[in-house]
Design an enzyme around this catalytic site. Structure first.
Site, short mmCIF file in Angstrom:
data_model
loop_
_atom_site.label_atom_id
_atom_site.label_comp_id
_atom_site.label_asym_id
_atom_site.label_seq_id
_atom_site.Cartn_x
_atom_site.Cartn_y
_atom_site.Cartn_z
CE LYS A 248 -12.11 18.37 -11.70
NZ LYS A 248 -10.71 18.72 -11.67
N1 GLU Z 1 -3.04 19.14 -12.01
C1 GLU Z 1 -3.90 20.05 -12.94
C2 GLU Z 1 -5.25 19.53 -13.05
O1 GLU Z 1 -5.75 18.78 -12.07
C3 GLU Z 1 -3.02 19.87 -14.51
C4 GLU Z 1 -3.34 21.10 -15.28
C5 GLU Z 1 -2.56 20.93 -16.37
O2 GLU Z 1 -2.77 20.03 -17.18
O3 GLU Z 1 -1.91 21.99 -16.67
O4 GLU Z 1 -6.01 19.34 -13.99
#
Ligand code: GLU
Length: 481
Positions: A248
């Protein structure tokens, strides 16, 4: 879940760039919803205040929209629902499924070090789990700093059926007592995510496989609340050339960076759709609308998806070639250094017509069209084709000039006619293609790789073409005659 309408969500954490992996999660959740006449929602997971990058969610939303995905309702921000998560955590405490934990950071750190030194698995030793509830509640009431932890079962197994990975089983005894509410009052991802998924009626949770290990924690939370868990699908990891997970942190794989380089949303969508999904046919190109019909999550592979930039380039070139000249001109405007307002629109569209086949990125326009906007000064030696001699090159250029001077103006309007005409010059004068086509190309473009000589003539028209051909002829004649 009262009604059975399919509901999915994309739940990014606004911690920086919108990575290509995030775009794939969003796309697959979006496509699954569309395919099933369902609803696609967006939730902003902004409860980790330490990692928050202010405003990054707005850029992500813009990019999701730019890629063509629309969502239902307003994006939901978790940070606006803090009291709600607290209410649910208190409910768990009251039911005996969670407990306040007063262990300091220092104690946890010392514990971890001791565990590491004695080669034991690291994790919380459940010290506060043994405290009587009335005592803990009294300490909380006095304002003592604490977190709220989930009382994970100490034994037993849990299994679930992942839409991509099939049946998966986890051992509860290996899972730590998860923090649900942090000392700052903000919930952790686990609690907030399942509360929101439940409240919003999310039926299918589609996300990256780094979340797979969270599933048993979530399933246990669902059980504690007495809620029906959603169906899960965990998408395969995306790997780069080095066979390592795409990071990322690599700006180069952010959707923003791709947009800025002149990748089209259509190409990114097509490319991202095939990161793990395979239609099972030979079809390679898919529009978003086609994907909405064709996408099938059960055909997503478990194996890692390979990120191949060449493939993305291939898609981008394909979609650029599909765009009609006028529209492409508009798109190029934000990538070019050339002031289009100084040039005739027809001239610009002709240029686009002849360079677009070689464009891979919108930003390629300037380098491919340089010769049309600036005078050229080809190197003398470049004017002669490697397999030609100077005498034939000079003759070729002379004959081209003489003949083109006589050519009817309507013939200048057709690339095919011009091409045919150049071929005739070759045959009539007993020359080879390289004696005519090559010097004409170099004289007009100053380059060895350019649009074809006939295309160059067509764009420049008689006056500019003949001017450039004469300059080149003058340049080589005194030295080589
Ligand atoms: N906030 C989480 C992420 O950044 C989400 C994970 C999910 O989709 O449950 O990927």
């Amino acid at each position: 879940m009262a009604n059975n309408k399919v509901k999915t969500r994309f739940a990014p954490s606004p911690t920086g760039e919108f990575h290509i992996g995030g775009a794939r999660t969003a796309l697959f959740a979006y496509l699954f919803a569309k395919k099933n006449s369902g609803e696609f929602q967006i939730r902003i997971d902004d409860t980790d205040r330490a990692r928050l990058v202010g405003g990054s969610e707005l850029r992500m939303l813009d990019l999701v929209r730019w890629l063509g995905m629309d969502w239902s309702g307003e994006p939901m921000y978790q940070s606006s629902r803090i009291l709600l998560y607290k209410k649910y955590a208190d409910e768990l405490i009251a039911k005996g499924f969670a407990y306040p934990c007063f262990c300091s950071e220092k104690r946890l750190e010392d514990l971890r070090k001791t565990q590491e030194l004695s080669h034991q698995p690291t994790g919380y030793d459940r010290c506060c789990r043994k405290l009587p509830l009335d005592e803990t509640l009294a300490r909380v009431a006095k304002g003592e700093s604490h977190v709220i932890r989930l009382k994970m079962p100490e034994s037993g197994k849990v299994s679930f059926n992942d839409m991509i990975r099939g049946e998966i089983e986890f051992d509860y005894s290996l899972i730590d007592d998860q923090v649900l509410i942090k000392a700052d009052g903000f919930p952790t991802y686990h609690l907030a995510s399942i509360v929101d998924d439940e409240e919003k009626g999310i039926t299918h949770v589609i996300r990256g496989d780094e979340w797979l290990s969270s599933v048993p924690k979530h399933l246990y939370l669902y059980q504690c609340f007495g809620w029906q868990p959603p169906v899960f699908a965990h998408l395969p990891v995306i790997i780069g050339k080095d066979k390592k997970k795409l990071s990322k942190r690599e700006g180069s794989v952010s959707v923003d960076a791709f947009k800025e380089q002149g990748y089209l949303p259509e190409a990114i969508i097509n490319f991202v759709a095939l990161l793990g999904w395979n239609p099972g046919t030979e079809q390679e190109f898919f529009s978003l609308v086609e994907l909405e019909k064709e996408f099938d999550v059960s055909k997503v592979n478990k194996a890692p998806a390979f990120f191949d930039i060449e493939k993305l380039n291939h898609f981008n070139a394909h979609y650029i070639h599909q765009i009609e000249e006028g529209e492409l001109l508009e798109k190029i405007k934000s990538f070019t250094q050339i002031d289009f307002s100084k040039f005739d629109n027809l001239f610009l569209q002709k240029i686009i017509r002849v360079v677009k086949e070689r464009m891979v990125l919108l930003a390629d326009f300037d380098s491919l069209s340089h010769c049309f906007f600036y005078t050229v000064d080809p190197d003398k030696d470049m004017i002669r084709f490697v397999k030609s001699d100077w005498r034939d090159t000079i003759t070729g250029l002379q004959k081209a000039i003489e003949s083109l001077e006589m050519l009817d103006s309507e013939k200048w309007e057709s690339v095919e006619e011009l091409n045919l005409f150049l071929s005739q010059i070759v045959t009539i004068n007993g020359l080879k293609n390289g004696d005519v086509f090559w010097p004409v190309r170099v004289a007009l473009s100053g380059e060895m790789a350019s649009p074809s000589p006939a295309e160059l003539l067509w764009v420049f028209g008689p006056q500019e073409s003949l001017g450039r051909l004469k300059i080149a002829l003058v340049k080589i004649t005194p030295d080589y005659k």
